[in-house]
Every structure is written in structure tokens, then in C-alpha cells.
Design a protein around this motif. Sequence first.
Motif, PDB file in Angstrom:
ATOM      1  N   GLU A 216       0.664  -1.250  -0.172  1.00 39.67           N
ATOM      2  CA  GLU A 216       0.042   0.035   0.030  1.00 39.67           C
ATOM      3  C   GLU A 216       0.846   1.268   0.089  1.00 39.67           C
ATOM      4  OE1 GLU A 216      -2.858   0.217   3.020  1.00 39.67           O
ATOM      5  OE2 GLU A 216      -4.166  -1.215   2.216  1.00 39.67           O
ATOM      6  N   ARG A 217       1.856   1.218   0.960  1.00 42.59           N
ATOM      7  CA  ARG A 217       2.631   2.488   1.037  1.00 42.59           C
ATOM      8  C   ARG A 217       4.187   2.125   1.091  1.00 42.59           C
ATOM      9  NH1 ARG A 217      -0.926   6.464   1.292  1.00 42.59           N
ATOM     10  NH2 ARG A 217       0.417   8.006   1.585  1.00 42.59           N
ATOM     11  N   VAL A 218       4.995   3.042   0.725  1.00 44.66           N
ATOM     12  CA  VAL A 218       6.283   2.980   0.613  1.00 44.66           C
ATOM     13  C   VAL A 218       7.162   4.282   1.199  1.00 44.66           C
ATOM     14  CG1 VAL A 218       8.519   2.234  -0.667  1.00 44.66           C
ATOM     15  CG2 VAL A 218       6.604   1.057  -0.991  1.00 44.66           C
ATOM     16  N   ARG A 219       8.100   3.935   1.934  1.00 39.89           N
ATOM     17  CA  ARG A 219       9.077   5.380   2.215  1.00 39.89           C
ATOM     18  C   ARG A 219      10.197   4.733   2.030  1.00 39.89           C
ATOM     19  NH1 ARG A 219      11.079   8.569   7.002  1.00 39.89           N
ATOM     20  NH2 ARG A 219      10.212   6.771   8.566  1.00 39.89           N
ATOM     21  N   ALA A 220      11.341   5.563   1.483  1.00 43.86           N
ATOM     22  CA  ALA A 220      12.756   4.963   1.283  1.00 43.86           C
ATOM     23  C   ALA A 220      13.728   5.961   1.427  1.00 43.86           C
ATOM     24  CB  ALA A 220      12.811   3.920   0.085  1.00 43.86           C
ATOM     25  N   GLU A 221      14.936   5.482   1.597  1.00 43.58           N
ATOM     26  CA  GLU A 221      16.021   6.684   1.547  1.00 43.58           C
ATOM     27  C   GLU A 221      17.188   5.941   0.810  1.00 43.58           C
ATOM     28  OE1 GLU A 221      17.180   7.914   5.294  1.00 43.58           O
ATOM     29  OE2 GLU A 221      14.964   8.383   5.923  1.00 43.58           O
ATOM     30  N   GLY A 385      18.412  10.802  13.167  1.00 47.94           N
ATOM     31  CA  GLY A 385      19.210  12.060  13.138  1.00 47.94           C
ATOM     32  C   GLY A 385      20.625  11.916  12.436  1.00 47.94           C
ATOM     33  N   VAL A 386      20.843  10.924  11.748  1.00 46.70           N
ATOM     34  CA  VAL A 386      22.139  10.774  11.133  1.00 46.70           C
ATOM     35  C   VAL A 386      22.269  12.006  10.581  1.00 46.70           C
ATOM     36  CG1 VAL A 386      23.719   9.401   9.490  1.00 46.70           C
ATOM     37  CG2 VAL A 386      21.962   8.311  11.121  1.00 46.70           C
ATOM     38  N   LYS A 387      23.613  12.488  10.296  1.00 49.90           N
ATOM     39  CA  LYS A 387      23.997  13.916   9.956  1.00 49.90           C
ATOM     40  C   LYS A 387      23.755  14.002   8.331  1.00 49.90           C
ATOM     41  CE  LYS A 387      26.896  15.419  13.691  1.00 49.90           C
ATOM     42  NZ  LYS A 387      28.163  15.816  13.972  1.00 49.90           N
ATOM     43  N   TRP A 388      24.227  12.855   7.786  1.00 50.72           N
ATOM     44  CA  TRP A 388      24.211  12.610   6.467  1.00 50.72           C
ATOM     45  C   TRP A 388      22.921  12.343   5.746  1.00 50.72           C
ATOM     46  CZ3 TRP A 388      22.860   7.945   5.450  1.00 50.72           C
ATOM     47  CH2 TRP A 388      23.728   6.843   6.230  1.00 50.72           C
ATOM     48  N   ALA A 389      21.940  11.965   6.619  1.00 47.00           N
ATOM     49  CA  ALA A 389      20.651  11.302   6.290  1.00 47.00           C
ATOM     50  C   ALA A 389      19.688  12.369   5.810  1.00 47.00           C
ATOM     51  CB  ALA A 389      19.929  10.536   7.121  1.00 47.00           C
ATOM     52  N   VAL A 390      18.768  12.391   4.801  1.00 47.80           N
ATOM     53  CA  VAL A 390      17.900  13.205   4.577  1.00 47.80           C
ATOM     54  C   VAL A 390      16.269  12.723   4.606  1.00 47.80           C
ATOM     55  CG1 VAL A 390      16.977  14.709   2.617  1.00 47.80           C
ATOM     56  CG2 VAL A 390      19.360  14.412   3.047  1.00 47.80           C
ATOM     57  N   PRO A 391      15.284  13.167   5.200  1.00 50.68           N
ATOM     58  CA  PRO A 391      13.930  12.696   5.268  1.00 50.68           C
ATOM     59  C   PRO A 391      13.448  12.596   3.835  1.00 50.68           C
ATOM     60  CG  PRO A 391      14.442  14.496   7.014  1.00 50.68           C
ATOM     61  CD  PRO A 391      15.373  14.536   6.047  1.00 50.68           C
ATOM     62  N   THR A 392      12.567  11.533   3.801  1.00 48.32           N
ATOM     63  CA  THR A 392      11.896  11.257   2.351  1.00 48.32           C
ATOM     64  C   THR A 392      10.453  11.433   2.588  1.00 48.32           C
ATOM     65  OG1 THR A 392      12.129   8.926   2.502  1.00 48.32           O
ATOM     66  CG2 THR A 392      13.751  10.327   1.191  1.00 48.32           C
ATOM     67  N   LYS A 393       9.502  11.510   1.717  1.00 50.94           N
ATOM     68  CA  LYS A 393       8.238  11.236   1.558  1.00 50.94           C
ATOM     69  C   LYS A 393       7.734   9.752   1.564  1.00 50.94           C
ATOM     70  CE  LYS A 393       7.721  12.176  -3.337  1.00 50.94           C
ATOM     71  NZ  LYS A 393       6.987  12.942  -4.200  1.00 50.94           N
ATOM     72  N   GLU A 394       6.440   9.418   2.042  1.00 51.65           N
ATOM     73  CA  GLU A 394       5.889   8.147   1.866  1.00 51.65           C
ATOM     74  C   GLU A 394       5.150   8.461   0.652  1.00 51.65           C
ATOM     75  OE1 GLU A 394       3.830   5.476   5.099  1.00 51.65           O
ATOM     76  OE2 GLU A 394       2.624   7.292   4.628  1.00 51.65           O
ATOM     77  N   VAL A 395       4.982   7.388  -0.157  1.00 54.58           N
ATOM     78  CA  VAL A 395       4.141   7.370  -1.420  1.00 54.58           C
ATOM     79  C   VAL A 395       3.100   6.143  -1.477  1.00 54.58           C
ATOM     80  CG1 VAL A 395       6.011   8.416  -2.980  1.00 54.58           C
ATOM     81  CG2 VAL A 395       5.867   5.980  -2.625  1.00 54.58           C
ATOM     82  N   ASN A 396       2.147   6.370  -1.786  1.00 55.08           N
ATOM     83  CA  ASN A 396       1.120   5.516  -2.086  1.00 55.08           C
ATOM     84  C   ASN A 396       1.330   4.499  -3.404  1.00 55.08           C
ATOM     85  OD1 ASN A 396      -1.322   3.842  -2.809  1.00 55.08           O
ATOM     86  ND2 ASN A 396      -2.648   5.614  -1.813  1.00 55.08           N
ATOM     87  N   VAL A 397       1.321   3.156  -3.096  1.00 58.46           N
ATOM     88  CA  VAL A 397       1.736   2.242  -4.413  1.00 58.46           C
ATOM     89  C   VAL A 397       0.468   1.467  -4.692  1.00 58.46           C
ATOM     90  CG1 VAL A 397       4.038   2.733  -4.211  1.00 58.46           C
ATOM     91  CG2 VAL A 397       3.016   0.752  -2.723  1.00 58.46           C
TER      92      VAL A 397
END
Length: 409
Positions: A216-221, A385-397
Motif C-alpha cells: 500500500e505504501r512505501v518510504r525509502a532513502e 538523526g544521522v547527519k548525512w541522512a535526508v528525510p523522504t516522503k511516503e508514497v501510495n503504491v
Amino acid sequence: MRKAFFAVVGVRNFAADHIKFIKELEKENEVKLAAVVVEDKRKNFDIVKGLKCEGIEVFESFEELLEKGRKFIDIITLPTAIHTHSEMAIKAMESGYDVLLEKPPAPTIQELDNIIKVEKKTGKFCSIGFHMIHAKSIRKLKEIILEGKLGEIKQISCKALWPRYKSYYSRNDWAGKIIYNGHIVLDGPMHNALAHYLNNMLYLLGPSMNESIDLERVRAEFYRAHTYIEAEDTSCLEAKAANGTKIYFYVTHASEKKLDPYMEIEGTKGRAIWDFSENTKIVLNNGETMEFGNDGVDPHLEVFRVTARKHLGIIDELYSTPKNSRPFVVAINGAYDSAGKIIPIPEKYVEEFETEEKEYKTVLKGIDEVIYEAFEKKVLFSDLGVKWAVPTKEVNVRNYVFFNPFIQK
């Protein structure tokens, strides 16, 4: 006894493994290697000479095989570049052959759906080389889940640290690429080297023995530490399945140490642990425990055995198909949609050096510990809170039918 006659496209790299597996199964009298495709006979002179001495037909091209192989070839195996999979599988089925297609089946969901359409149109099948869902331990674990012994599965998670040297990325022209010659490839750890273990989780959650679970939904980095590649080498994924189960996946090719794939399953009635050696342990809430392995069964051989037996009519269903691979491709495409882009890791967090074995290695500092922590807490890297990590959006699949990395969704 009838036999299934195979042709392998290629003789080097994983094609050499296909040849080896088929020859191993020839002892059981159900399969026979009848032909190979070798485009560069000069480079492969010794291999070609040996195969011809065994009575194996050598074709100079895939097209020649399709044209001349109909009278004696049943199944064509395609251990070819990722971006060639759908086109070659479709051509083979339209030419009257059953197909064994290496994983990943196709980089995009629309390519995979075209394979499914051609299967229906031609009446031919396309077996997918996800060998781990042919593994005895995985199939037994699925039987236990379907019997309800673990109860309702609340979450399933996997982690793996597989460092890859520069030689890995120089093995062919498309390795480490997102796009190659205008074709989508997506050659990161989640889609290629460690694809089996994401697919395992989707398969284990499926509603029947040869089905996988829809998402249903995916979030990834996605992150890149290696400075000389295009694709990601480090990624994490969180997904929600159609039945509500949460799925977590953490992988990297830029680790300091190696950790083979390790999976945990949490159910309302118990817990299961599976590792790369196929050791499986189940502990139920009532105190009952179960332990099992693979009983010496090689899942690589099972791919070819099952494919042959399907062709021969000995079994009714393949274990790995375009249809039950669909949730995997949706997960990959959805992950790219979610991440939006691959984040280059800043230089200060990366070490690149030559090992004692004269291999060029890249290490993302601290990634081993980050993956262990994210796995335990069931969060993505940015959530820590990892310094090089960037938050992403959740998508409906849900009802996902098209992927294009050039379109920002």
C-alpha cells in the motif's frame, strides 16, 4: 523419459552458473543443456570448443537461437543485463519458447506488466530466478505462517552488509548505473545483489503458497558513498503491506564489515529468525520452539528443476513468476519515487582505500552501527538523526502501474 531441453544466452559470469546448474541436474534425466549463445567466439574459444565436443549447439546470436532452436529447445534462460530482461523474455515467448529469466525481472512495473501480458497471450511461461523463494527453509517457513502458527504477522525486517569493491562495479558496462544507453537499470543493492531478501519478505506475507503480498505504501532513502558510480550503494525502506504488516529493509555495499542477510518476523503468537545459511528458529509464545535448515537442498538447482518440471507438466505452478514478482518491482519503483533522488554522502564521512588484497574499497563511516540501530528501532536513517541522512516522503503504491524516474511525483 521426456526431458526439458535448455538453451543459455551467454557462457560467462552468471551464464556460466546457469550452464553448471543445468549440467548438475542432467544426472536426474529431466533436463538437458542443448544450446548456448556465444557472440564473441574468439574471446570464448576454449569454452566453445569444449561445449561443441559435448554436442551442444552454439548459436552466434539470440536472434539465431530464436529462429533455429524451435525444433529442439524448450526453455531459454536469460542471465543477461537487467535492462535487456523484458525485451528478450517477450521475444522468446512470442517465438514459442518458455523462459527462465534472471532476477530482477524488470526495472519498471510497466515492463513487468508487459511480460505478464505476453505470457497470457502466448500461453508460454516466464519463470523468474529468485532462487531464495525456491529454498526449502523459506518455503517451510511460509507453510508455518500460512498455518497460523505465528499468528498475525505484525512486522518483518531484514538487514545486510555486503561491501563491494571497485572491481564489482567494473565487471560490466551497466554495473552501478541508474540509466545505461537510454535504458533504466537501477543497479543498487536493493534491486540487484540483495533483491532476493526483499522479495523473500514479500513472498512470506503472501496469502497462498505461490503468492506475494501487495503493498500500500512505501518510504525509502537512497545514499551513495562510492564516488565513481551513479546508483545508490546504501538504502533503507519501510513499507506497509495490504494486510497491514510493516516491512523494513536495510542494506549497504559501503560497510566496514560483512553481515549476510538476517531476517526477523514478529507475529502475535511468536517470533521467527532466518539467516543466510538458511538456519531458521521459531519461538512461539507458548514456549514451543522449532528449528530447521535447508536439508542440503540447493535453491539454485531448484530454480531449474521447478522450471523444467513445469514445462514437462509434472507440476502445475512455478514458484517464482512475473505475477508474484510484481510486489517486488512495485517496492523498488515506489522506493525511488519516495527517495526522489540519490543523496551523495559528503567526503568527510567516506573512506576510499586499497586493501591488502589490492582491492579498492569504499566505507561509509559508521554505517554498520547505523544499520544495526535502525533495524532494532524499526526506523529509517533520517529518523535516527544521522547527519548525512535526508528525510523522504511516503508514497501510495496501491494500483501502481507506471514508473519513470525522470518525473517528480
